[in-house]
Design a protein around this motif. Structure first.
Motif, PDB file in Angstrom:
ATOM      1  N   ASN A  79       0.092  -4.252   6.121  1.00  0.00           N
ATOM      2  CA  ASN A  79      -0.978  -4.102   6.938  1.00  0.00           C
ATOM      3  C   ASN A  79      -0.251  -4.400   8.721  1.00  0.00           C
ATOM      4  OD1 ASN A  79      -3.443  -3.163   8.054  1.00  0.00           O
ATOM      5  ND2 ASN A  79      -4.009  -5.366   8.144  1.00  0.00           N
ATOM      6  N   PRO A  84      -9.795  -4.020   7.784  1.00  0.00           N
ATOM      7  CA  PRO A  84      -9.704  -3.481   6.489  1.00  0.00           C
ATOM      8  C   PRO A  84     -10.963  -2.463   6.101  1.00  0.00           C
ATOM      9  CG  PRO A  84     -10.308  -5.760   6.006  1.00  0.00           C
ATOM     10  CD  PRO A  84      -9.841  -5.490   7.412  1.00  0.00           C
ATOM     11  N   TYR A  88     -12.804  -3.928   1.139  1.00  0.00           N
ATOM     12  CA  TYR A  88     -11.375  -4.734   0.917  1.00  0.00           C
ATOM     13  C   TYR A  88     -11.597  -6.084   1.872  1.00  0.00           C
ATOM     14  CZ  TYR A  88      -9.037  -0.980  -1.413  1.00  0.00           C
ATOM     15  OH  TYR A  88      -8.652  -0.055  -2.388  1.00  0.00           O
ATOM     16  N   ARG A  89     -10.548  -6.874   1.820  1.00  0.00           N
ATOM     17  CA  ARG A  89     -10.427  -8.096   2.497  1.00  0.00           C
ATOM     18  C   ARG A  89      -9.165  -8.252   2.973  1.00  0.00           C
ATOM     19  NH1 ARG A  89     -15.053  -7.501   2.806  1.00  0.00           N
ATOM     20  NH2 ARG A  89     -16.700  -8.926   2.676  1.00  0.00           N
ATOM     21  N   THR A  90      -8.390  -8.777   4.096  1.00  0.00           N
ATOM     22  CA  THR A  90      -7.270  -8.999   4.614  1.00  0.00           C
ATOM     23  C   THR A  90      -6.609 -10.334   4.012  1.00  0.00           C
ATOM     24  OG1 THR A  90      -7.233  -7.735   6.505  1.00  0.00           O
ATOM     25  CG2 THR A  90      -5.355  -9.274   6.065  1.00  0.00           C
ATOM     26  N   SER A 102       0.546  -9.358   5.757  1.00  0.00           N
ATOM     27  CA  SER A 102      -0.791  -9.170   5.287  1.00  0.00           C
ATOM     28  C   SER A 102      -0.891  -7.772   4.566  1.00  0.00           C
ATOM     29  CB  SER A 102      -2.036  -9.060   6.673  1.00  0.00           C
ATOM     30  OG  SER A 102      -1.494  -8.005   7.343  1.00  0.00           O
ATOM     31  N   TRP A 104      -3.887  -5.912   1.893  1.00  0.00           N
ATOM     32  CA  TRP A 104      -5.360  -5.576   1.477  1.00  0.00           C
ATOM     33  C   TRP A 104      -5.726  -6.008   0.151  1.00  0.00           C
ATOM     34  CZ3 TRP A 104      -6.303  -0.386   4.237  1.00  0.00           C
ATOM     35  CH2 TRP A 104      -6.276  -0.516   5.599  1.00  0.00           C
ATOM     36  N   SER A 162      -7.487   5.052   1.414  1.00  0.00           N
ATOM     37  CA  SER A 162      -7.223   3.864   0.985  1.00  0.00           C
ATOM     38  C   SER A 162      -7.795   3.334  -0.375  1.00  0.00           C
ATOM     39  CB  SER A 162      -7.968   2.690   1.902  1.00  0.00           C
ATOM     40  OG  SER A 162      -7.297   2.930   3.445  1.00  0.00           O
ATOM     41  N   LYS A 167      -1.807   3.398   1.445  1.00  0.00           N
ATOM     42  CA  LYS A 167      -1.834   2.834   2.889  1.00  0.00           C
ATOM     43  C   LYS A 167      -1.316   4.060   3.736  1.00  0.00           C
ATOM     44  CE  LYS A 167      -2.185  -0.818   4.153  1.00  0.00           C
ATOM     45  NZ  LYS A 167      -3.020  -1.531   5.010  1.00  0.00           N
ATOM     46  N   HIS A 194      -2.088  -1.310  -2.322  1.00  0.00           N
ATOM     47  CA  HIS A 194      -2.891  -2.271  -2.853  1.00  0.00           C
ATOM     48  C   HIS A 194      -3.929  -1.773  -4.210  1.00  0.00           C
ATOM     49  CE1 HIS A 194      -4.479   0.351   0.517  1.00  0.00           C
ATOM     50  NE2 HIS A 194      -5.684   0.489  -0.411  1.00  0.00           N
TER      51      HIS A 194
END
Length: 229
Positions: A79, A84, A88-90, A102, A104, A162, A167, A194
């Motif tokens: 990333n 995100p 999603y989370r980073t 980083s 996702w 995504s 990505k 991801h």
């Protein structure tokens, strides 16, 4: 006017010439505390010009190198910053000493369930963006930022690759004013960057449905200026 270096006054040679000339008309001189020139002799004028050109070159070259690094980062699926997508989370991973990247990762289960419900409602229940947004608001489901859902938010999710694990970087040209989207051939797309939240088959069904309903509105390379369902 005293500056630490001439590039603190401006990093563009054209601006140096214009604004220093304007200040000079008002009796104001620009003096660098570290680059000693009087700016009056031909030699000093030449030196100042060289320093200003070197500064502008350095900044332009740095921008190119930074962009190259970001492009390589994107190709590897990492990333380059920013929030995100919903669901999603980073997460930061260590690749070596003082080197972190980083990526996702899937977010809370309830958000993942919302994403899957949303895609299924759109393609199998024939619900449009407005209807889905309305139902989520009625159920008091918060958006990523805690606000309410809108048709444009739903559409942005529906066309977002995504969610199939890709990505996508370099979509927009930030050097020009407004939202100028680059041609898809210029995008950097990395598959399996991801975990996917939906299947590729479901995603493609949604794009086909969006094309039918919105006269091309589901095309991922035309995010703006299309009708919403």
């Amino acid at each position: 006017m005293i500056v630490h270096k001439f590039d603190r006054f401006s990093r563009k040679r054209d601006d140096h010439v214009i604004y220093k000339a304007l200040l000079n008309q008002c009796g104001v001189k620009v003096i660098s505390t570290t680059e000693k020139t009087e700016g009056e002799t031909p030699q000093d004028m030449l030196l100042e010009g060289m320093l200003e050109n070197i500064s502008e070159f350095f900044i332009a070259n740095l921008a190119v190198e930074v962009r190259k690094g970001m492009a390589q980062n994107a190709k590897l699926g990492y990333n380059n910053g920013g929030m995100p997508p919903y669901g999603y989370r980073t997460e930061h991973i260590a690749l070596g000493q003082q080197n972190t990247k980083s990526v996702w990762v899937p977010g809370p289960r309830e958000e993942i369930d919302i994403i899957r419900w949303l895609f299924n409602q759109y393609v199998f229940e024939n619900k449009g963006y407005h209807k889905i947004a309305s139902e989520l608001n009625q159920q008091q489901v918060p958006t990523q930022k805690g606000g309410t859902w809108s048709a444009s938010t739903i559409r942005a999710i529906i066309i977002n690759e995504s969610y199939i694990g890709s990505k996508v970087w370099n979509k927009q040209d930030y050097q020009t004013k407004g939202k100028k989207w680059r041609d898809r051939s210029e995008w950097i797309i990395t598959e399996n960057a991801h975990p996917a939240l939906i299947t590729k088959e479901l995603f493609e069904q949604c794009q086909a449905a969006a094309n039918r309903r919105n006269n091309g509105g589901g095309e991922t390379h035309k995010p703006f200026g299309n009708k919403t369902a």
